[in-house]
Enzyme design. Structure first.
Site, short mmCIF file in Angstrom:
data_model
loop_
_atom_site.label_atom_id
_atom_site.label_comp_id
_atom_site.label_asym_id
_atom_site.label_seq_id
_atom_site.Cartn_x
_atom_site.Cartn_y
_atom_site.Cartn_z
N SER A 1 -1.61 1.25 7.93
CA SER A 1 -0.37 1.40 6.98
C SER A 1 -0.92 2.68 6.19
O SER A 1 0.26 3.25 6.14
CB SER A 1 -0.59 -0.02 5.92
N TYR A 2 -2.00 3.03 6.01
CA TYR A 2 -2.35 4.29 5.10
C TYR A 2 -2.21 5.38 6.13
O TYR A 2 -1.47 6.24 5.64
CB TYR A 2 -3.67 4.05 4.88
N ALA A 3 -2.55 5.33 7.46
CA ALA A 3 -2.26 6.50 8.26
C ALA A 3 -0.90 6.69 8.54
O ALA A 3 -0.44 7.88 8.64
CB ALA A 3 -2.99 6.08 9.55
#
Length: 249
Positions: free
Chosen positions: A151-153
């Site tokens: 999700s962060y990437a």
């Protein structure tokens, strides 16, 4: 005083990298709008930056489109202009790819990508007037595809994409849009170092310069460069401020 009289909005600037950027810019004469959800830490950082440049303010952030417009309006009302927008705020939780839920995607995009997008839209008319600077944040998590960082990437790479589009569209207006991809010793990393020193040491061994960046001296000073006239001929770029961990080609 590279930023004497300049006005900057810095999101997520109550602590960590954002606080380091706020201090670095304040020491060079900028008026800072500290935007963060943490009011206590935000007021503490406000007291710090006001030691170097008077008249700074703290604004509590709620990550919605309307709030971005209101914050820009409040800053322009107080200072008369906006020169610099730093989109640093972002929250996420780790999970393997198959365990990444819609809730985790919503958290990362809702605190990172969408606020960045909406703040850029809200700030554009003012930045066009001042031929201003936008500084967004990328991450090695997206560039290198780090495990458990789906999700962060994804959100960070989406931020890189819209930054490049804006750099192309806003270049004729004299607006520079760049990104920093940092590794820094933030309070969260310090807690992790205490709880898992062996993992921390292993990470340091993978960094060519064998240390984490200081939020003010290493990350903040690069943000200062991107916000100053020294970077007027740089736009659409991702600067790796990570001790040499990732080499872009």
């Amino acid at each position: 005083m590279k930023l004497q009289g300049k006005v900057a909005i810095i999101t997520g600037s109550a602590s960590g990298i954002g606080r380091g950027i706020a201090l670095a810019m304040a020491k060079e004469g900028a008026h800072i709008a500290i935007v963060d959800v943490n009011e206590q830490k935000g007021q503490e950082t406000l007291a710090e930056v006001n030691q170097y440049t008077e008249g700074c303010l703290f604004i509590r952030d709620i990550s919605v489109k309307e709030n971005a417009n209101e914050i820009v309006e409040e800053v322009v009302k107080k200072f008369g202009k906006l020169d610099i927008l730093v989109n640093n705020a972002h929250a996420s939780r780790q999970a393997s790819f198959v365990e990444t839920t819609q809730e985790l995607l919503d958290l990362s995009f809702g605190t990172g990508f969408y606020p960045t997008f909406h703040f850029m839209q809200a700030a554009y008319p003012e930045l066009k007037k001042t031929k201003g600077k936008v500084i967004n944040f990328a991450s090695g998590a997206g560039l290198d595809g780090q495990v458990t960082q789906t999700s962060y990437a994804a959100a960070k790479e989406a931020i890189r994409a819209i930054s490049r589009v804006a750099a192309n569209e806003w270049g004729p207006d004299g607006i520079n849009v760049n990104l920093i991809s940092p590794i820094a010793l933030t309070p969260g990393v310090e807690q992790w170092r205490e709880s898992a020193p062996h993992l921390y040491d292993a990470m340091i061994e993978r960094i060519p310069l064998r240390r984490l960046g200081d939020p003010e001296q290493d990350i903040g000073r690069v943000a200062l460069f991107l916000a100053s006239d020294d970077s007027n001929y740089i736009t659409g770029q991702t600067l790796m401020v990570d001790g040499g961990s990732i080499k872009l080609r």
